[in-house]
Design an enzyme around this catalytic site. Sequence first.
Site, PDB file in Angstrom:
ATOM      1  N   GLY A 161       0.828  -1.190   0.000  1.00  0.00           N
ATOM      2  CA  GLY A 161       0.000   0.000   0.000  1.00  0.00           C
ATOM      3  C   GLY A 161       0.863   1.240   0.000  1.00  0.00           C
TER       4      GLY A 161
ATOM      5  N   GLU B  88      -2.867  14.107  -7.817  1.00  0.00           N
ATOM      6  CA  GLU B  88      -3.938  13.427  -7.096  1.00  0.00           C
ATOM      7  C   GLU B  88      -4.067  13.976  -5.682  1.00  0.00           C
ATOM      8  OE1 GLU B  88      -4.940   8.877  -5.508  1.00  0.00           O
ATOM      9  OE2 GLU B  88      -3.513   9.188  -7.161  1.00  0.00           O
TER      10      GLU B  88
END
Length: 394
Positions: free
Chosen positions: A146, A257
Amino acid sequence: MAGADVLKPDFATQRRHFIFTDEHEQLRESIRRFVIKELQPHADEWEQTTFPDSVFARMGELGFLGLDKPEQYGGQGGDYYSSLVLAEEMVHSHSGGLAMGVAVQTDMAMPPILAFGTEEQKQQWAVPAIRGEKILCLGITEPDAGSDVAAIKTRAVRDGEEYVINGSKTFITNGHRAHAIVLVTKTGTDAGYEGFTLFMVPMDLPGVTREKKLEKLGMHASDTALLAFQDVRVPASAVLGQVGKGFYHIMWELQGERLIGAAGSVAGAQHVFDRTLQYAKERTAFGRPIGGFQVTRHKFAEMATKIETARQLVYTTAWRFQNGEYPVREITMAKLHAARIAVEVADECIQIHGGNGYMKEYGIERTWRDLRLNRIGAGTDEIMLDVIGRSYGL
Protein backbone atom coordinates in the site's frame (compact mmCIF):
# COMPACT_ATOMS: atom_id res chain seq x y z
CA MET A 1 -14.45 61.77 11.41
CA ALA A 2 -17.70 61.96 9.52
CA GLY A 3 -20.12 59.10 9.93
CA ALA A 4 -19.73 58.08 6.29
CA ASP A 5 -16.01 57.55 6.87
CA VAL A 6 -16.41 55.05 9.69
CA LEU A 7 -15.28 51.61 8.59
CA LYS A 8 -17.32 48.68 9.81
CA PRO A 9 -16.69 45.00 9.18
CA ASP A 10 -18.92 43.45 6.57
CA PHE A 11 -18.87 39.72 7.16
CA ALA A 12 -21.35 39.13 4.33
CA THR A 13 -18.95 40.20 1.62
CA GLN A 14 -16.93 37.62 -0.23
CA ARG A 15 -13.91 38.15 -2.43
CA ARG A 16 -12.72 35.35 -4.62
CA HIS A 17 -9.15 34.16 -4.36
CA PHE A 18 -6.71 35.71 -6.79
CA ILE A 19 -6.17 32.45 -8.69
CA PHE A 20 -9.76 32.52 -9.96
CA THR A 21 -11.13 34.69 -12.77
CA ASP A 22 -14.63 35.54 -13.94
CA GLU A 23 -14.45 32.53 -16.25
CA HIS A 24 -13.70 30.25 -13.32
CA GLU A 25 -16.67 31.61 -11.42
CA GLN A 26 -18.96 31.13 -14.42
CA LEU A 27 -17.67 27.57 -14.68
CA ARG A 28 -18.26 27.09 -10.97
CA GLU A 29 -21.87 28.21 -11.27
CA SER A 30 -22.45 25.99 -14.29
CA ILE A 31 -21.04 22.90 -12.58
CA ARG A 32 -22.94 23.62 -9.38
CA ARG A 33 -26.26 23.92 -11.23
CA PHE A 34 -25.64 20.62 -12.98
CA VAL A 35 -24.55 18.80 -9.83
CA ILE A 36 -27.50 20.02 -7.75
CA LYS A 37 -30.06 19.38 -10.48
CA GLU A 38 -28.87 16.10 -11.98
CA LEU A 39 -26.68 14.37 -9.39
CA GLN A 40 -27.74 15.43 -5.90
CA PRO A 41 -31.32 14.04 -6.16
CA HIS A 42 -29.89 10.53 -6.62
CA ALA A 43 -27.38 10.61 -3.76
CA ASP A 44 -29.31 8.32 -1.42
CA GLU A 45 -30.15 5.86 -4.17
CA TRP A 46 -26.56 5.64 -5.40
CA GLU A 47 -25.32 4.94 -1.89
CA GLN A 48 -27.13 1.62 -2.29
CA THR A 49 -26.49 0.87 -5.96
CA THR A 50 -23.33 2.87 -6.88
CA PHE A 51 -23.71 5.63 -9.44
CA PRO A 52 -24.39 4.61 -13.07
CA ASP A 53 -21.92 4.83 -15.96
CA SER A 54 -24.24 7.34 -17.58
CA VAL A 55 -22.85 9.99 -15.23
CA PHE A 56 -19.56 9.85 -17.13
CA ALA A 57 -21.33 10.14 -20.47
CA ARG A 58 -23.36 13.12 -19.29
CA MET A 59 -20.37 14.92 -17.79
CA GLY A 60 -18.37 14.22 -20.93
CA GLU A 61 -21.18 15.68 -23.01
CA LEU A 62 -21.06 18.85 -20.92
CA GLY A 63 -17.28 19.08 -21.20
CA PHE A 64 -16.66 18.58 -17.47
CA LEU A 65 -14.26 15.64 -17.82
CA GLY A 66 -11.68 17.59 -19.81
CA LEU A 67 -11.69 21.04 -18.26
CA ASP A 68 -7.91 21.30 -18.06
CA LYS A 69 -7.14 18.84 -20.86
CA PRO A 70 -5.74 19.87 -24.28
CA GLU A 71 -8.26 20.93 -26.88
CA GLN A 72 -6.63 18.68 -29.49
CA TYR A 73 -7.90 15.69 -27.51
CA GLY A 74 -11.37 17.08 -26.93
CA GLY A 75 -10.65 18.95 -23.70
CA GLN A 76 -11.52 22.53 -22.86
CA GLY A 77 -7.90 23.68 -22.69
CA GLY A 78 -8.37 25.32 -19.30
CA ASP A 79 -5.80 25.81 -16.57
CA TYR A 80 -5.27 23.68 -13.48
CA TYR A 81 -7.59 25.90 -11.46
CA SER A 82 -10.54 24.69 -13.53
CA SER A 83 -9.94 21.18 -12.21
CA LEU A 84 -9.97 22.59 -8.67
CA VAL A 85 -13.35 24.15 -9.40
CA LEU A 86 -14.73 20.78 -10.46
CA ALA A 87 -13.35 19.07 -7.36
CA GLU A 88 -14.88 21.75 -5.15
CA GLU A 89 -18.30 21.78 -6.79
CA MET A 90 -18.72 18.00 -6.84
CA VAL A 91 -19.27 18.26 -3.08
CA HIS A 92 -22.82 19.44 -3.82
CA SER A 93 -23.64 15.95 -5.06
CA HIS A 94 -23.75 14.89 -1.38
CA SER A 95 -21.86 11.79 -2.50
CA GLY A 96 -18.19 11.35 -1.78
CA GLY A 97 -18.13 8.12 -3.76
CA LEU A 98 -19.40 9.86 -6.88
CA ALA A 99 -16.84 12.64 -6.52
CA MET A 100 -14.11 10.04 -6.07
CA GLY A 101 -15.13 8.06 -9.14
CA VAL A 102 -15.05 11.18 -11.30
CA ALA A 103 -11.72 12.33 -9.83
CA VAL A 104 -10.11 8.99 -10.69
CA GLN A 105 -11.14 9.56 -14.29
CA THR A 106 -10.09 13.21 -14.56
CA ASP A 107 -7.17 13.64 -12.17
CA MET A 108 -5.65 10.23 -11.50
CA ALA A 109 -5.81 7.93 -14.52
CA MET A 110 -6.01 10.43 -17.37
CA PRO A 111 -3.02 12.71 -16.57
CA PRO A 112 -0.36 9.97 -16.98
CA ILE A 113 -1.81 9.04 -20.37
CA LEU A 114 -1.63 12.63 -21.56
CA ALA A 115 1.78 13.24 -20.01
CA PHE A 116 3.60 10.04 -20.94
CA GLY A 117 1.47 8.26 -23.53
CA THR A 118 2.08 7.87 -27.23
CA GLU A 119 -0.20 9.61 -29.68
CA GLU A 120 -1.90 6.29 -30.31
CA GLN A 121 -2.55 5.76 -26.59
CA LYS A 122 -3.93 9.26 -26.22
CA GLN A 123 -6.31 8.72 -29.13
CA GLN A 124 -7.31 5.27 -27.92
CA TRP A 125 -7.93 6.13 -24.28
CA ALA A 126 -7.73 9.83 -23.40
CA VAL A 127 -10.01 11.08 -26.17
CA PRO A 128 -12.95 8.76 -25.37
CA ALA A 129 -12.32 9.20 -21.62
CA ILE A 130 -12.75 12.97 -21.99
CA ARG A 131 -16.02 12.30 -23.83
CA GLY A 132 -17.12 9.93 -21.05
CA GLU A 133 -17.31 7.00 -23.44
CA LYS A 134 -14.45 5.08 -21.82
CA ILE A 135 -13.97 4.76 -18.08
CA LEU A 136 -10.51 4.54 -16.54
CA CYS A 137 -9.02 3.32 -13.29
CA LEU A 138 -5.58 3.36 -11.70
CA GLY A 139 -3.84 0.30 -10.30
CA ILE A 140 -1.17 0.97 -7.69
CA THR A 141 -2.11 -0.61 -4.35
CA GLU A 142 -1.76 -4.35 -3.82
CA PRO A 143 -2.82 -6.64 -0.96
CA ASP A 144 0.77 -6.53 0.37
CA ALA A 145 1.87 -3.14 -0.98
CA GLY A 146 0.00 0.00 0.00
CA SER A 147 2.03 2.91 1.30
CA ASP A 148 5.21 1.06 0.34
CA VAL A 149 4.91 1.46 -3.43
CA ALA A 150 8.40 0.03 -3.89
CA ALA A 151 7.09 -3.32 -2.56
CA ILE A 152 4.78 -3.84 -5.55
CA LYS A 153 4.90 -7.45 -6.76
CA THR A 154 2.76 -7.38 -9.91
CA ARG A 155 5.24 -8.32 -12.61
CA ALA A 156 5.41 -7.75 -16.34
CA VAL A 157 7.87 -10.02 -18.13
CA ARG A 158 8.97 -9.39 -21.70
CA ASP A 159 8.16 -12.25 -24.10
CA GLY A 160 9.10 -11.33 -27.65
CA GLU A 161 6.92 -8.44 -28.75
CA GLU A 162 4.64 -8.83 -25.75
CA TYR A 163 4.66 -8.55 -21.98
CA VAL A 164 3.05 -11.14 -19.70
CA ILE A 165 1.52 -9.66 -16.55
CA ASN A 166 0.81 -11.51 -13.31
CA GLY A 167 -0.30 -10.08 -9.97
CA SER A 168 -3.15 -8.39 -8.17
CA LYS A 169 -4.40 -4.94 -7.22
CA THR A 170 -6.81 -3.85 -4.53
CA PHE A 171 -8.85 -0.79 -3.49
CA ILE A 172 -9.28 0.09 -7.17
CA THR A 173 -11.95 2.78 -7.62
CA ASN A 174 -13.91 2.30 -10.88
CA GLY A 175 -12.37 -1.18 -11.06
CA HIS A 176 -15.66 -2.93 -11.80
CA ARG A 177 -16.74 -0.55 -14.55
CA ALA A 178 -13.45 0.54 -16.14
CA HIS A 179 -12.57 -0.17 -19.75
CA ALA A 180 -8.84 0.17 -19.06
CA ILE A 181 -6.43 0.43 -16.16
CA VAL A 182 -3.22 2.41 -15.80
CA LEU A 183 -1.26 -0.42 -14.19
CA VAL A 184 1.91 -0.14 -12.14
CA THR A 185 4.12 -3.21 -12.54
CA LYS A 186 7.60 -4.43 -11.70
CA THR A 187 9.70 -5.09 -14.79
CA GLY A 188 13.20 -5.00 -13.29
CA THR A 189 14.91 -7.66 -11.25
CA ASP A 190 16.54 -5.39 -8.66
CA ALA A 191 14.85 -3.79 -5.66
CA GLY A 192 15.50 -0.23 -6.73
CA TYR A 193 13.19 2.39 -8.13
CA GLU A 194 14.41 1.84 -11.68
CA GLY A 195 12.52 -1.39 -12.19
CA PHE A 196 8.91 -0.21 -12.48
CA THR A 197 6.86 0.30 -15.64
CA LEU A 198 3.36 1.57 -16.35
CA PHE A 199 1.05 -0.20 -18.78
CA MET A 200 -2.27 0.61 -20.38
CA VAL A 201 -4.21 -2.63 -19.94
CA PRO A 202 -7.71 -3.13 -21.42
CA MET A 203 -9.91 -4.73 -18.78
CA ASP A 204 -11.52 -7.16 -21.20
CA LEU A 205 -8.29 -9.04 -21.95
CA PRO A 206 -8.08 -12.77 -21.12
CA GLY A 207 -6.64 -13.25 -17.65
CA VAL A 208 -8.04 -10.03 -16.16
CA THR A 209 -10.45 -10.90 -13.34
CA ARG A 210 -12.59 -8.50 -11.35
CA GLU A 211 -12.54 -10.72 -8.31
CA LYS A 212 -14.51 -8.91 -5.68
CA LYS A 213 -16.52 -5.76 -5.08
CA LEU A 214 -15.18 -4.44 -1.80
CA GLU A 215 -17.39 -3.13 1.00
CA LYS A 216 -16.24 0.09 2.65
CA LEU A 217 -16.85 2.41 5.59
CA GLY A 218 -17.75 5.25 3.23
CA MET A 219 -17.72 6.22 -0.45
CA HIS A 220 -20.52 3.71 -1.02
CA ALA A 221 -21.56 5.25 -4.33
CA SER A 222 -18.27 4.25 -5.98
CA ASP A 223 -17.28 0.73 -6.93
CA THR A 224 -14.01 -0.49 -5.44
CA ALA A 225 -12.44 -3.66 -6.79
CA LEU A 226 -10.00 -6.41 -6.01
CA LEU A 227 -8.40 -7.30 -9.35
CA ALA A 228 -6.31 -10.25 -10.49
CA PHE A 229 -4.03 -10.53 -13.52
CA GLN A 230 -3.07 -14.03 -14.61
CA ASP A 231 -0.84 -14.42 -17.66
CA VAL A 232 -2.32 -11.28 -19.19
CA ARG A 233 -0.62 -10.59 -22.51
CA VAL A 234 -0.24 -7.06 -23.80
CA PRO A 235 1.80 -5.78 -26.74
CA ALA A 236 4.97 -3.79 -26.11
CA SER A 237 3.03 -0.77 -27.36
CA ALA A 238 0.98 -0.96 -24.13
CA VAL A 239 3.91 0.45 -22.15
CA LEU A 240 2.95 3.88 -20.84
CA GLY A 241 5.98 6.16 -20.72
CA GLN A 242 9.46 4.70 -20.40
CA VAL A 243 10.31 1.16 -19.39
CA GLY A 244 11.87 1.24 -15.93
CA LYS A 245 10.68 4.77 -15.16
CA GLY A 246 7.21 3.88 -13.91
CA PHE A 247 7.99 4.68 -10.28
CA TYR A 248 8.87 8.26 -11.16
CA HIS A 249 5.88 8.54 -13.48
CA ILE A 250 3.48 7.42 -10.75
CA MET A 251 5.10 9.65 -8.13
CA TRP A 252 4.43 12.57 -10.47
CA GLU A 253 0.81 11.43 -10.85
CA LEU A 254 0.40 11.26 -7.10
CA GLN A 255 1.23 14.95 -6.69
CA GLY A 256 -1.75 16.01 -8.80
CA GLU A 257 -3.94 13.43 -7.10
CA ARG A 258 -2.96 14.69 -3.65
CA LEU A 259 -3.57 18.33 -4.51
CA ILE A 260 -7.00 17.59 -5.96
CA GLY A 261 -7.74 15.48 -2.89
CA ALA A 262 -6.75 18.41 -0.68
CA ALA A 263 -9.09 20.73 -2.58
CA GLY A 264 -11.91 18.21 -2.23
CA SER A 265 -11.22 17.88 1.48
CA VAL A 266 -11.49 21.64 2.00
CA ALA A 267 -14.69 21.77 -0.04
CA GLY A 268 -16.13 18.88 1.94
CA ALA A 269 -15.28 20.57 5.21
CA GLN A 270 -16.81 23.86 4.07
CA HIS A 271 -19.96 22.14 2.88
CA VAL A 272 -20.61 20.27 6.12
CA PHE A 273 -19.76 23.44 8.05
CA ASP A 274 -22.35 25.43 6.09
CA ARG A 275 -25.05 22.82 6.59
CA THR A 276 -24.31 22.60 10.29
CA LEU A 277 -24.28 26.39 10.66
CA GLN A 278 -27.80 26.53 9.28
CA TYR A 279 -28.84 23.75 11.64
CA ALA A 280 -27.36 25.62 14.62
CA LYS A 281 -29.40 28.69 13.76
CA GLU A 282 -32.64 26.71 13.54
CA ARG A 283 -32.28 24.06 16.25
CA THR A 284 -33.37 25.26 19.67
CA ALA A 285 -32.45 24.09 23.16
CA PHE A 286 -33.29 25.69 26.48
CA GLY A 287 -35.42 28.24 24.68
CA ARG A 288 -32.96 29.56 22.11
CA PRO A 289 -31.01 28.47 18.99
CA ILE A 290 -28.04 26.27 19.92
CA GLY A 291 -25.79 28.58 17.88
CA GLY A 292 -26.42 31.25 20.50
CA PHE A 293 -24.49 29.37 23.16
CA GLN A 294 -20.84 30.36 23.53
CA VAL A 295 -19.64 26.76 23.43
CA THR A 296 -21.26 26.27 20.02
CA ARG A 297 -20.17 29.66 18.72
CA HIS A 298 -16.58 28.85 19.60
CA LYS A 299 -16.81 25.50 17.82
CA PHE A 300 -17.73 27.31 14.62
CA ALA A 301 -14.96 29.85 15.12
CA GLU A 302 -12.38 27.07 15.49
CA MET A 303 -13.69 25.17 12.48
CA ALA A 304 -13.84 28.24 10.24
CA THR A 305 -10.27 29.18 11.09
CA LYS A 306 -8.98 25.69 10.34
CA ILE A 307 -10.87 25.51 7.04
CA GLU A 308 -9.49 28.86 5.92
CA THR A 309 -5.90 27.91 6.73
CA ALA A 310 -6.29 24.73 4.70
CA ARG A 311 -7.91 26.59 1.81
CA GLN A 312 -5.14 29.18 1.59
CA LEU A 313 -2.47 26.48 1.67
CA VAL A 314 -4.20 24.56 -1.13
CA TYR A 315 -4.75 27.62 -3.32
CA THR A 316 -1.23 28.97 -2.91
CA THR A 317 0.27 25.57 -3.67
CA ALA A 318 -2.02 25.22 -6.70
CA TRP A 319 -0.75 28.60 -7.92
CA ARG A 320 2.82 27.33 -7.75
CA PHE A 321 1.86 24.07 -9.49
CA GLN A 322 0.05 25.95 -12.27
CA ASN A 323 3.06 28.20 -12.76
CA GLY A 324 5.46 25.39 -13.50
CA GLU A 325 6.84 24.53 -10.09
CA TYR A 326 6.93 21.04 -8.64
CA PRO A 327 6.36 21.85 -4.93
CA VAL A 328 6.20 18.32 -3.54
CA ARG A 329 6.75 19.41 0.05
CA GLU A 330 3.91 21.94 -0.03
CA ILE A 331 1.57 19.58 -1.91
CA THR A 332 2.23 17.00 0.78
CA MET A 333 1.57 19.55 3.51
CA ALA A 334 -1.65 20.64 1.83
CA LYS A 335 -2.90 17.09 1.49
CA LEU A 336 -2.02 16.21 5.08
CA HIS A 337 -3.47 19.37 6.60
CA ALA A 338 -6.65 19.52 4.52
CA ALA A 339 -7.48 15.85 5.07
CA ARG A 340 -7.04 16.17 8.82
CA ILE A 341 -9.08 19.36 9.01
CA ALA A 342 -11.91 17.85 6.96
CA VAL A 343 -12.26 14.89 9.31
CA GLU A 344 -12.04 17.13 12.39
CA VAL A 345 -14.72 19.44 11.05
CA ALA A 346 -17.05 16.62 10.03
CA ASP A 347 -16.67 15.04 13.46
CA GLU A 348 -17.41 18.33 15.23
CA CYS A 349 -20.45 18.84 13.02
CA ILE A 350 -21.80 15.46 14.10
CA GLN A 351 -21.31 16.59 17.70
CA ILE A 352 -23.21 19.83 17.11
CA HIS A 353 -26.08 17.90 15.54
CA GLY A 354 -26.14 15.58 18.55
CA GLY A 355 -28.24 12.47 18.04
CA ASN A 356 -29.46 13.79 14.69
CA GLY A 357 -25.89 13.82 13.43
CA TYR A 358 -25.67 10.10 14.03
CA MET A 359 -28.79 9.43 11.96
CA LYS A 360 -28.59 8.76 8.23
CA GLU A 361 -31.44 11.09 7.30
CA TYR A 362 -29.35 14.20 8.03
CA GLY A 363 -26.43 13.06 5.85
CA ILE A 364 -23.80 14.37 8.27
CA GLU A 365 -22.57 10.93 9.27
CA ARG A 366 -22.14 10.07 5.58
CA THR A 367 -19.94 13.11 5.12
CA TRP A 368 -17.68 11.97 7.95
CA ARG A 369 -17.48 8.45 6.53
CA ASP A 370 -16.67 9.72 3.05
CA LEU A 371 -14.08 12.29 4.18
CA ARG A 372 -12.28 9.80 6.42
CA LEU A 373 -10.68 8.16 3.37
CA ASN A 374 -8.69 11.31 2.63
CA ARG A 375 -6.35 10.58 5.54
CA ILE A 376 -5.53 7.20 3.97
CA GLY A 377 -5.93 7.38 0.18
CA ALA A 378 -3.20 8.82 -2.09
CA GLY A 379 -0.77 8.54 0.81
CA THR A 380 -1.54 8.10 4.51
CA ASP A 381 -0.95 10.82 7.07
CA GLU A 382 2.08 8.88 8.22
CA ILE A 383 3.60 8.77 4.74
CA MET A 384 2.87 12.48 4.25
CA LEU A 385 4.69 13.29 7.49
CA ASP A 386 7.65 11.19 6.43
CA VAL A 387 7.83 12.86 3.01
CA ILE A 388 7.79 16.28 4.66
CA GLY A 389 10.42 15.29 7.22
CA ARG A 390 12.72 13.79 4.61
CA SER A 391 12.42 16.92 2.49
CA TYR A 392 14.38 18.72 5.20
CA GLY A 393 17.24 16.25 4.93
CA LEU A 394 16.25 14.23 7.98
